[in-house]
Design an enzyme around this catalytic site. Structure first.
Site, PDB file in Angstrom:
ATOM      1  N   HIS A  57      -1.778   1.687   7.633  1.00  0.00           N
ATOM      2  CA  HIS A  57      -1.951   1.296   6.233  1.00  0.00           C
ATOM      3  C   HIS A  57      -2.588  -0.095   6.154  1.00  0.00           C
ATOM      4  O   HIS A  57      -1.901  -1.110   6.001  1.00  0.00           O
ATOM      5  CB  HIS A  57      -0.583   1.295   5.543  1.00  0.00           C
ATOM      6  CG  HIS A  57      -0.641   1.229   4.058  1.00  0.00           C
ATOM      7  ND1 HIS A  57       0.294   1.850   3.258  1.00  0.00           N
ATOM      8  CD2 HIS A  57      -1.495   0.629   3.208  1.00  0.00           C
ATOM      9  CE1 HIS A  57       0.013   1.621   1.984  1.00  0.00           C
ATOM     10  NE2 HIS A  57      -1.071   0.876   1.944  1.00  0.00           N
ATOM     11  N   HIS A  59      -5.894  -2.360   4.355  1.00  0.00           N
ATOM     12  CA  HIS A  59      -6.979  -2.446   3.378  1.00  0.00           C
ATOM     13  C   HIS A  59      -8.057  -3.373   3.950  1.00  0.00           C
ATOM     14  O   HIS A  59      -7.840  -4.575   4.088  1.00  0.00           O
ATOM     15  CB  HIS A  59      -6.469  -2.985   2.038  1.00  0.00           C
ATOM     16  CG  HIS A  59      -5.470  -2.083   1.380  1.00  0.00           C
ATOM     17  ND1 HIS A  59      -5.839  -1.033   0.576  1.00  0.00           N
ATOM     18  CD2 HIS A  59      -4.114  -2.065   1.444  1.00  0.00           C
ATOM     19  CE1 HIS A  59      -4.751  -0.405   0.150  1.00  0.00           C
ATOM     20  NE2 HIS A  59      -3.689  -1.015   0.672  1.00  0.00           N
ATOM     21  N   ASN A  91      -9.237   2.825  -1.093  1.00  0.00           N
ATOM     22  CA  ASN A  91      -9.541   2.201  -2.387  1.00  0.00           C
ATOM     23  C   ASN A  91     -10.595   1.102  -2.263  1.00  0.00           C
ATOM     24  O   ASN A  91     -10.388  -0.057  -2.596  1.00  0.00           O
ATOM     25  CB  ASN A  91      -8.263   1.663  -3.053  1.00  0.00           C
ATOM     26  CG  ASN A  91      -7.526   0.645  -2.204  1.00  0.00           C
ATOM     27  OD1 ASN A  91      -7.718   0.569  -0.997  1.00  0.00           O
ATOM     28  ND2 ASN A  91      -6.668  -0.131  -2.840  1.00  0.00           N
ATOM     29  N   HIS A 178       1.623   7.148  -2.407  1.00  0.00           N
ATOM     30  CA  HIS A 178       2.058   5.894  -3.018  1.00  0.00           C
ATOM     31  C   HIS A 178       3.061   6.287  -4.104  1.00  0.00           C
ATOM     32  O   HIS A 178       2.668   6.708  -5.191  1.00  0.00           O
ATOM     33  CB  HIS A 178       0.845   5.169  -3.602  1.00  0.00           C
ATOM     34  CG  HIS A 178       1.157   3.921  -4.356  1.00  0.00           C
ATOM     35  ND1 HIS A 178       0.713   2.685  -3.956  1.00  0.00           N
ATOM     36  CD2 HIS A 178       1.847   3.706  -5.503  1.00  0.00           C
ATOM     37  CE1 HIS A 178       1.122   1.764  -4.819  1.00  0.00           C
ATOM     38  NE2 HIS A 178       1.810   2.363  -5.771  1.00  0.00           N
ATOM     39  N   ASP A 304       0.398  -2.643   5.237  1.00  0.00           N
ATOM     40  CA  ASP A 304      -0.157  -2.697   3.879  1.00  0.00           C
ATOM     41  C   ASP A 304      -0.901  -4.017   3.681  1.00  0.00           C
ATOM     42  O   ASP A 304      -0.816  -4.662   2.631  1.00  0.00           O
ATOM     43  CB  ASP A 304       0.923  -2.527   2.817  1.00  0.00           C
ATOM     44  CG  ASP A 304       0.349  -2.245   1.423  1.00  0.00           C
ATOM     45  OD1 ASP A 304      -0.876  -2.034   1.317  1.00  0.00           O
ATOM     46  OD2 ASP A 304       1.122  -2.250   0.445  1.00  0.00           O
TER      47      ASP A 304
END
Length: 434
Positions: A57, A59, A91, A178, A304
């Site tokens: 996870h 980004h 995203n 999520h 995350d």
């Protein structure tokens, strides 16, 4: 390729051994190994050797938000944290909802990455929660996507979630949810409880997470598919996953380092650095997720890692973006909360931060044992070191760490990817890339 021999490492914190790395593989493990001619020796006395860490996870923001992070800078941060593979969330701008975009991210990883980059595909087109994205095309692409997530948003429609779970069965995929019921979190700013009332911030109830977890484990059971719960954060969610596993439902779950350590009491400062989704929870919730990780209810630690440019965090609480960076501090937080407390051994750390995330994400070249014949993905870690977190020292483009000024235990001394060092002596090897 270069040859390295790691001397006197404590393998998984247990036996002391040498590891010989040749041609991208571990070719020998033992004591007093003979060094081949031209081999570079690395003194690892006092260091713990772990398989390269895998983050399910992360980004990386590229394409579209290169002001916050790029594949190159994000993987440099990952290498400094001991990671040899990261799963890049969908995203981005444009959203990774087509074969073309996931292949772009995959190729950026191959060209510029300091670790392997495995793209995560979006579940729905544009993360809008209305129509399924090109799941099959992404699975069949060069990137071979196996994890699908609208992370940052919940797949709130139960019919759409059921269809996604059914679809990914065809290629052994997993939907990473999520868990956030959007109608229960409108304008929510922090964990709902006495403190949110005291501070005058809209509360984010635990049931908003738990309601989706409960629904989705039942859907996964009904469909017979794999479900993964992202950034689980409440006692109730732990109990639901524990119950689901007792029924034989194919569900896995992750917890972030910040939910293992930080509590909602930090929000008293109104410092947006502590604004995160899901929010920092109560001390009781923190205790519950630690227990869940220790007993295997929670399968993995996932960072995350959510980088943001300064202007998105250096503002009033209500206007600030949700998210924290965490790749470079993850192993230290796990040491502080789980190893130093006796809840996990280093061998179990290797499971929850390497073997299990690799298995869930279906990256078969990672998460392997430190044994002869296996890929040479290795991290050397000094658990006796201490360091004060300084945001300016991060390899990430962003500085939104919640640990600024904190003293943390441990330091990654070396990271080897495919037998080549990306970090050596605690310093990035500048010419290294995947």
């Amino acid at each position: 390729m270069s040859t390295y021999i790691i001397r006197r490492a404590s393998v998984l914190g247990e036996q002391v051994a040498d590891l010989l790395l040749e041609d991208g593989r571990i070719t020998a493990v033992g004591t007093d190994l003979d060094a081949p001619e031209g081999a570079t020796e690395v003194d690892a006395e006092g260091l713990v050797a772990l398989p390269g860490l895998v983050d399910l996870h992360t980004h990386l923001r590229e394409p579209g938000r290169e002001d916050a992070e790029t594949v190159r800078t994000g993987t440099r941060a990952a290498a400094r944290g001991g990671f040899t593979c990261v799963h890049a969330m969908a995203n981005t701008e444009p959203v990774a909802d087509t074969a073309g975009v996931v292949e772009q991210v995959w190729r950026l990883g191959r060209e510029h990455g300091y670790c392997d980059v495995q793209p995560v595909g979006a579940v729905t087109i544009g993360l809008a929660g209305e129509r399924l994205a090109e799941l099959g095309a992404m699975a069949d692409s060069a990137a071979r996507v196996r994890v699908f997530s609208d992370d940052g948003k919940c797949v709130w429609d139960p019919v759409l979630m059921r269809r996604a779970l059914e679809y990914v069965k065809a290629f052994d995929g997993v939907v990473a949810q999520h868990a956030q019921e959007p109608r229960l979190t409108v304008d929510a700013q922090m964990n709902e409880g006495p403190l949110s009332g005291e501070l005058g911030l809209a509360g984010w109830p635990a049931v908003a997470e738990e309601a989706i977890v409960a629904r989705d484990v039942l859907l996964a059971e009904h469909v017979g598919s794999r479900l993964h719960v992202c950034h689980l954060s409440t006692r109730g969610s732990v109990e639901l996953v524990r119950w689901a596993k007792s029924r034989g439902i194919d569900v896995t779950a992750e917890v972030t380092p910040h939910h293992l350590l930080l509590t909602d009491d930090l929000v008293r400062s109104y410092d947006p650095i502590y604004k995160v989704n899901p929010p920092l929870r109560s001390a009781d919730d923190v205790a519950a997720v630690r227990e869940g990780l220790a007993d295997g209810t929670i399968d993995i630690v996932a960072t995350d890692h959510a980088p943001h440019p300064m202007e998105d965090k250096d503002c009033e609480w209500g206007a600030a973006a949700f998210g924290m960076i965490g790749l470079e501090t993850a192993l230290s937080i796990v040491q502080q909360t789980m190893v130093d407390t006796g809840a996990l051994t280093w061998a179990r750390v290797a499971e929850v931060m390497s073997a299990n995330p690799a298995r869930i994400g279906r990256v078969s070249e990672h998460g392997r044992p430190l044994a002869a014949g296996e890929p040479a993905h290795v991290v050397l870690y000094d658990p006796a070191a201490r360091r004060v977190v300084e945001p300016r020292d991060t390899a990430s483009l962003s500085r939104n760490t919640p640990y600024a000024g904190r003293e943390l235990p441990g330091r990654v001394v070396a990271t080897f990817l495919h037998g080549r060092p990306t970090v050596l002596g605690g310093t990035l090897v500048e010419e290294a890339h995947a």
